[in-house]
Design a protein around this motif. Structure first.
Motif, PDB file in Angstrom:
ATOM      1  N   CYS A  33      -3.105 -12.512  19.344  1.00  0.00           N
ATOM      2  CA  CYS A  33      -3.698 -12.152  20.647  1.00  0.00           C
ATOM      3  C   CYS A  33      -2.631 -11.821  21.828  1.00  0.00           C
ATOM      4  O   CYS A  33      -3.100 -11.295  22.680  1.00  0.00           O
ATOM      5  CB  CYS A  33      -4.490 -13.593  21.017  1.00  0.00           C
ATOM      6  N   TYR A  81     -11.424  -6.734  22.353  1.00  0.00           N
ATOM      7  CA  TYR A  81     -10.412  -7.270  22.961  1.00  0.00           C
ATOM      8  C   TYR A  81      -9.155  -6.483  22.918  1.00  0.00           C
ATOM      9  O   TYR A  81      -8.382  -6.247  23.650  1.00  0.00           O
ATOM     10  CB  TYR A  81     -10.409  -8.659  22.829  1.00  0.00           C
ATOM     11  N   TYR A 138     -18.983  -9.035  23.897  1.00  0.00           N
ATOM     12  CA  TYR A 138     -18.577 -10.291  24.736  1.00  0.00           C
ATOM     13  C   TYR A 138     -19.163 -10.297  26.136  1.00  0.00           C
ATOM     14  O   TYR A 138     -19.193 -11.565  26.650  1.00  0.00           O
ATOM     15  CB  TYR A 138     -16.984 -10.106  24.912  1.00  0.00           C
ATOM     16  N   LEU A 161     -11.375 -16.269  15.923  1.00  0.00           N
ATOM     17  CA  LEU A 161     -10.508 -16.850  17.333  1.00  0.00           C
ATOM     18  C   LEU A 161      -9.419 -17.523  16.918  1.00  0.00           C
ATOM     19  O   LEU A 161      -9.603 -18.522  16.092  1.00  0.00           O
ATOM     20  CB  LEU A 161     -11.532 -17.190  18.277  1.00  0.00           C
ATOM     21  N   THR A 176      -8.523 -20.003  18.608  1.00  0.00           N
ATOM     22  CA  THR A 176      -8.950 -21.342  18.999  1.00  0.00           C
ATOM     23  C   THR A 176      -9.789 -22.101  17.995  1.00  0.00           C
ATOM     24  O   THR A 176      -9.557 -23.114  17.590  1.00  0.00           O
ATOM     25  CB  THR A 176      -9.676 -21.421  20.431  1.00  0.00           C
ATOM     26  N   THR A 198     -18.867 -24.300  17.669  1.00  0.00           N
ATOM     27  CA  THR A 198     -18.124 -23.610  18.728  1.00  0.00           C
ATOM     28  C   THR A 198     -19.169 -22.688  19.428  1.00  0.00           C
ATOM     29  O   THR A 198     -20.338 -22.593  19.006  1.00  0.00           O
ATOM     30  CB  THR A 198     -17.120 -22.447  17.851  1.00  0.00           C
ATOM     31  N   THR A 236     -15.880 -19.089  22.712  1.00  0.00           N
ATOM     32  CA  THR A 236     -15.656 -18.932  24.305  1.00  0.00           C
ATOM     33  C   THR A 236     -14.234 -18.173  24.135  1.00  0.00           C
ATOM     34  O   THR A 236     -13.257 -18.232  23.383  1.00  0.00           O
ATOM     35  CB  THR A 236     -15.196 -20.418  24.797  1.00  0.00           C
ATOM     36  N   SER A 237     -14.080 -16.987  24.995  1.00  0.00           N
ATOM     37  CA  SER A 237     -12.919 -16.451  24.932  1.00  0.00           C
ATOM     38  C   SER A 237     -12.689 -15.851  26.220  1.00  0.00           C
ATOM     39  O   SER A 237     -13.896 -15.755  27.439  1.00  0.00           O
ATOM     40  CB  SER A 237     -13.229 -15.259  24.143  1.00  0.00           C
ATOM     41  N   ALA A 251     -14.251 -13.886  31.495  1.00  0.00           N
ATOM     42  CA  ALA A 251     -14.554 -14.716  30.323  1.00  0.00           C
ATOM     43  C   ALA A 251     -16.071 -14.745  29.818  1.00  0.00           C
ATOM     44  O   ALA A 251     -16.951 -14.509  30.564  1.00  0.00           O
ATOM     45  CB  ALA A 251     -13.831 -16.179  30.477  1.00  0.00           C
ATOM     46  N   THR A 295     -18.945 -17.137  27.095  1.00  0.00           N
ATOM     47  CA  THR A 295     -19.215 -18.205  26.215  1.00  0.00           C
ATOM     48  C   THR A 295     -20.590 -18.195  25.731  1.00  0.00           C
ATOM     49  O   THR A 295     -21.445 -17.976  26.421  1.00  0.00           O
ATOM     50  CB  THR A 295     -18.744 -19.702  26.670  1.00  0.00           C
ATOM     51  N   ASN A 320     -14.884 -22.336  30.531  1.00  0.00           N
ATOM     52  CA  ASN A 320     -14.533 -23.428  29.821  1.00  0.00           C
ATOM     53  C   ASN A 320     -15.610 -24.776  30.209  1.00  0.00           C
ATOM     54  O   ASN A 320     -16.157 -25.401  29.176  1.00  0.00           O
ATOM     55  CB  ASN A 320     -13.251 -23.789  29.891  1.00  0.00           C
ATOM     56  N   SER A 327     -18.871 -23.633  28.674  1.00  0.00           N
ATOM     57  CA  SER A 327     -18.672 -24.179  27.064  1.00  0.00           C
ATOM     58  C   SER A 327     -19.107 -25.592  26.889  1.00  0.00           C
ATOM     59  O   SER A 327     -19.922 -25.818  25.999  1.00  0.00           O
ATOM     60  CB  SER A 327     -17.518 -23.746  26.617  1.00  0.00           C
TER      61      SER A 327
END
Length: 443
Positions: A42, A157, A186, A297, A299, A322, A325-326, A336, A338, A401, A404
């Motif tokens: 990333c 991305y 996204y 991802l 994460t 999940t 979320t990005s 961002a 989610t 976040n 999320s």
């Protein structure tokens, strides 16, 4: 106990580090095709763009660190076969060519993903590159030095980050994508429209809703990209059309999705009780819908890899799913998302309603106050929050976040309007823009 681990990027490194600490008596062997571990792909565009000068900073572990934990590292080893009946693997040493056979009590599949390479005429030209690992990043940097016209295929991305890096380096950049807009997985159109206008203002050529038909070249090098609408002159092509799971070794041996992503239970165990899997090789439970989907991802990978270690001997800790979320920073914009967007909900035949609020991030009496756009999607029947998106020139991405957590906990959009957020003029408004989205939905 003999533990064999195949692949050691995000999920593999997390699994190995934790297993070495939790099971010091175990014999852990890692098989890795590359000569390095834990490369943060990333950060590839940051490295290519010169934001990160030292590529070593994009590795958060090393073979040496894992060896110090007592792990046997088989670098430059390509696993060729897995015999799940006899619990053995065969791997070829890529330096000597010698094939070795090993047995396992537990097998951890963290083989990750690989860029999709479409069967396009001319794809074999030397200056058509992929963007995934450390070696590929170095090749992109080297070949882009002498390139004036660069074409990026794929508006996700990595694609848009590379477009930004090349434009800042003074290159003439064309971005080709088969969809009618960038970042369509996204963000919804009212967000991507903002970015597309910014790209155009900087001279970036957006060739959207176009499919690459062939690459044309001379003396082994691509010179033109032909789509179903136009032909583009180019000196270099970067393919960023998506990723597929590296799971061929287990075809027909464990349950998988149609795209090859391994299905795991909530304890990271596959349909074979002696095989665990994590990271980009896997499907993961997607909380907004409850389905298992493929969301590659970093994460997700580190969480899943860590859970493999916790659950290797007995089921102890469940994966809680999940939201996908990005976040992304492009030029002056911070964004961002989610959960579900309107676009992904429609594609998945999920009914959602959405509200959008546009605010300034803090009171107007402050020296500056930047505009913020947030969109929240929710189930029209249960009112449960299912997704959120945000964009601003000020960094308010942490709000996603928060959203999320709201999705994961099953919060309703009506409750969202009255969540307790602090107020301080340096940071926000008396009514937080997240609250305002909830209040608007309740009207």
């Amino acid at each position: 106990m003999k533990i064999a681990v195949i692949g050691s990027t995000h999920a593999g490194t997390a699994a190995v580090t934790n297993m070495a600490n939790m099971y010091p008596e175990a014999q852990i062997t890692v098989y890795e095709r590359n000569d390095n571990v834990s490369f943060l792909s990333c950060g590839l565009a940051l490295y290519v763009g010169g934001v990160v000068d030292n590529a070593e900073e994009l590795f958060y572990s090393s073979p040496q660190k894992l060896q110090e934990l007592g792990v046997t590292m088989k670098l430059k080893h390509d696993v060729k076969d897995i015999d799940t009946d006899h619990q053995t693997i065969k791997a070829q040493n890529l330096i000597t060519g010698i094939t070795v056979t090993d047995s396992y009590d537990k097998l951890v599949m963290t083989t990750g993903s690989w860029p999709i390479v479409p069967p396009i005429e001319g794809i074999q030209f030397e200056n058509i590159l992929l963007a995934k690992n450390y070696d590929q990043a170095n090749t992109i940097i080297e070949k882009s030095k002498s390139a004036e016209k660069i074409t990026v295929v794929g508006g996700g991305y990595i694609g848009v980050e590379l477009v930004e890096a090349f434009e800042k380096a003074g290159k003439q950049v064309t971005l080709i994508d088969g969809a009618d807009r960038i970042l369509n997985k996204y963000l919804d159109p009212e967000f991507t429209d903002i970015l597309e206008e910014d790209f155009k203002s900087r001279g970036i050529n957006l060739a959207l809703n176009e499919t690459v038909k062939s690459f044309q070249g001379e003396y082994g090098f691509v010179k033109r990209v032909e789509t179903d609408h136009n032909i583009y002159e180019t000196d270099l092509v970067i393919m960023c059309v998506g990723f597929k799971p590296n799971t061929d070794l287990l075809n027909g041996k464990v349950d998988m999705l149609q795209n090859g992503a391994i299905k795991v239970d909530e304890y990271m165990k596959t349909s074979d009780p002696n095989i665990f899997a994590a990271g980009d090789a896997c499907a993961v439970k997607y909380n907004p819908t409850g389905n298992h989907v493929y969301i590659p991802l970093a994460t997700n990978a580190v969480r899943m890899g860590t859970l493999v270690a916790y659950n290797l001997m007995e089921p102890k800790m469940k994966h809680i799913g999940t939201q996908g979320t990005s976040g992304l920073h492009i030029y002056d914009w911070n964004m961002a998302s989610t959960g579900l967007t309107d676009t992904s909900a429609q594609a998945g035949h999920v009914k959602v309603e959405s509200v959008t609020v546009e605010e300034v991030h803090r009171p107007g009496f402050m020296p500056t106050a930047e505009k913020v756009k947030m969109k929240v999607s929710f189930d029209p029947l249960t009112r449960r929050v299912l997704g959120a998106q945000v964009i601003s020139k000020v960094d308010v991405t942490q709000s996603i976040n928060t959203m999320s957590v709201c999705i994961q906990s099953g919060m309703t959009v009506d409750e969202l309007g009255f969540v307790d957020f602090f107020f301080q003029p340096h940071f926000n408004q008396p009514w937080n823009f997240i609250n305002k989205a909830g209040l608007k939905a309740a009207q």
